[in-house]
Write a protein that holds these residues in place. Sequence first.
Motif, PDB file in Angstrom:
ATOM      1  N   ASP A 214       0.827  -1.215   0.000  1.00 58.12           N
ATOM      2  CA  ASP A 214       0.000   0.000   0.000  1.00 58.12           C
ATOM      3  C   ASP A 214       0.853   1.253   0.000  1.00 58.12           C
ATOM      4  O   ASP A 214       2.047   1.211   0.284  1.00 58.12           O
ATOM      5  CB  ASP A 214      -0.949   0.011   1.212  1.00 58.12           C
ATOM      6  CG  ASP A 214      -0.275  -0.453   2.497  1.00 58.12           C
ATOM      7  OD1 ASP A 214       0.937  -0.231   2.660  1.00 58.12           O
ATOM      8  OD2 ASP A 214      -0.963  -1.055   3.340  1.00 58.12           O
TER       9      ASP A 214
ATOM     10  N   ILE B 130       4.280   1.483  -5.581  1.00 56.55           N
ATOM     11  CA  ILE B 130       3.042   2.225  -5.811  1.00 56.55           C
ATOM     12  C   ILE B 130       3.348   3.713  -5.769  1.00 56.55           C
ATOM     13  O   ILE B 130       3.880   4.219  -4.783  1.00 56.55           O
ATOM     14  CB  ILE B 130       1.994   1.896  -4.731  1.00 56.55           C
ATOM     15  CG1 ILE B 130       1.743   0.395  -4.653  1.00 56.55           C
ATOM     16  CG2 ILE B 130       0.697   2.657  -4.990  1.00 56.55           C
ATOM     17  CD1 ILE B 130       0.998  -0.033  -3.394  1.00 56.55           C
TER      18      ILE B 130
ATOM     19  N   CYS C 181      -3.541   2.264 -10.183  1.00 53.27           N
ATOM     20  CA  CYS C 181      -4.091   0.935  -9.910  1.00 53.27           C
ATOM     21  C   CYS C 181      -4.129   0.092 -11.180  1.00 53.27           C
ATOM     22  O   CYS C 181      -3.744  -1.082 -11.171  1.00 53.27           O
ATOM     23  CB  CYS C 181      -5.495   1.051  -9.315  1.00 53.27           C
ATOM     24  SG  CYS C 181      -5.553   1.630  -7.614  1.00 53.27           S
TER      25      CYS C 181
ATOM     26  N   TYR D 191      -5.192  -4.094  -6.965  1.00 51.58           N
ATOM     27  CA  TYR D 191      -4.983  -2.838  -6.240  1.00 51.58           C
ATOM     28  C   TYR D 191      -6.232  -1.969  -6.349  1.00 51.58           C
ATOM     29  O   TYR D 191      -6.842  -1.866  -7.423  1.00 51.58           O
ATOM     30  CB  TYR D 191      -3.776  -2.073  -6.788  1.00 51.58           C
ATOM     31  CG  TYR D 191      -2.449  -2.648  -6.374  1.00 51.58           C
ATOM     32  CD1 TYR D 191      -1.896  -2.340  -5.129  1.00 51.58           C
ATOM     33  CD2 TYR D 191      -1.728  -3.489  -7.227  1.00 51.58           C
ATOM     34  CE1 TYR D 191      -0.668  -2.862  -4.743  1.00 51.58           C
ATOM     35  CE2 TYR D 191      -0.493  -4.008  -6.848  1.00 51.58           C
ATOM     36  CZ  TYR D 191       0.028  -3.691  -5.599  1.00 51.58           C
ATOM     37  OH  TYR D 191       1.242  -4.209  -5.219  1.00 51.58           O
TER      38      TYR D 191
ATOM     39  N   MET E 269      -3.381  -3.022  -1.791  1.00 46.13           N
ATOM     40  CA  MET E 269      -3.672  -4.334  -2.355  1.00 46.13           C
ATOM     41  C   MET E 269      -4.955  -4.852  -1.726  1.00 46.13           C
ATOM     42  O   MET E 269      -5.183  -4.673  -0.524  1.00 46.13           O
ATOM     43  CB  MET E 269      -2.517  -5.304  -2.102  1.00 46.13           C
ATOM     44  CG  MET E 269      -2.700  -6.644  -2.803  1.00 46.13           C
ATOM     45  SD  MET E 269      -1.234  -7.709  -2.682  1.00 46.13           S
ATOM     46  CE  MET E 269      -0.119  -6.833  -3.782  1.00 46.13           C
TER      47      MET E 269
END
Length: 254
Positions: free
Chosen positions: A68, A102, A112, A152, A184
Motif C-alpha cells: 500500500d 506504488i 491501480c 490494487y 492491495m
Amino acid sequence: MKLHIFSDPKNLGQASGSLAAEHIKQAIQSKGQANIILATGTSQFETLNQLIQEKDIDWSKVVLFHLDEYIGLTITHPASFRKYLTERFIQLVPTLQAVNLINGEQDAQAECHRLNEIIRQHPIDVALVGIGENGHLAFNDPPANFETKNPYIVVQLDEACRKQQMGEGWFPSLEDVPQQAISMSIQHIMASKKIICSVPDFRKAEAVKNCLENEVSPWFPASILQKHADCSMFLDQHSAELLSPSFRKQAFNA
C-alpha cells in the motif's frame, strides 16, 4: 494457520524473516523466480532486518511488490512507504529482477490499472503482511471489501488507522495523515501461495485476538487469514497477551 509466539520482537523477526527466505528460495528453485510482497511499518523492522541478512537468495530472480501507499504523499516524505522500502530493503540487497512500487502522487485509478496489469502476470509466492490496530490487512480498514478481485484498489482510511500512523511517529498530527491510499485488495493478498504475518507489540493485542478468535468478518479484516491454506502468524508475548489460554495452546512458543 500456524501460530508462533516469541519472547520479543527481535526473536519474532528472526524467525519470520528466516521463514520468508526459505519460501523465496523454494520458489526460485521450483520455477526460477519468486514474486514477493513486502509490508512496511514498525511491525516489519525486525523481519526485514533478518531477511536482508539471509544468505543464498538470488535476488536477481526476485520480483518485488508492496502492499500500500498513501495518495498524495511524495516519495521524500518520512511516512512514504516507497521511501521506507527503498531505504530499509531495496538499497540493502543485490539488484532485484524488478521493483514495482506504488506511486501515490499520480492519478490513483490510473496507477491501480498500471499495477494490476503487471501483478496479474506475477502470481505471488510469498507475502509478508502485518495487522493494524484496527485489524486492517494492508490498508483495508473495517468493514473491508472481501469481494473485489482487482489486485490494487483505492481505499478510504478510517480514523483509527490514521491515529495509528500518527501514533507511530510518521506524521506530526492527525490532520497531516492522508485520508486515502492505494492498497492491495484482500482477495489478492489471499491469492498468495504463502503468507507470513508478523505482529509484535501490545497495542496490536486486541486486534490479534479479534482476528484470530472471532468468526471471519469484514469488520475484522485480518480474520480472513484464518481461511488461507498456508499462513504463518508470528506474535510476541505482548501481541499474544489477550489470546485465550485454549488458543495459545495451539501455538509454538519460543
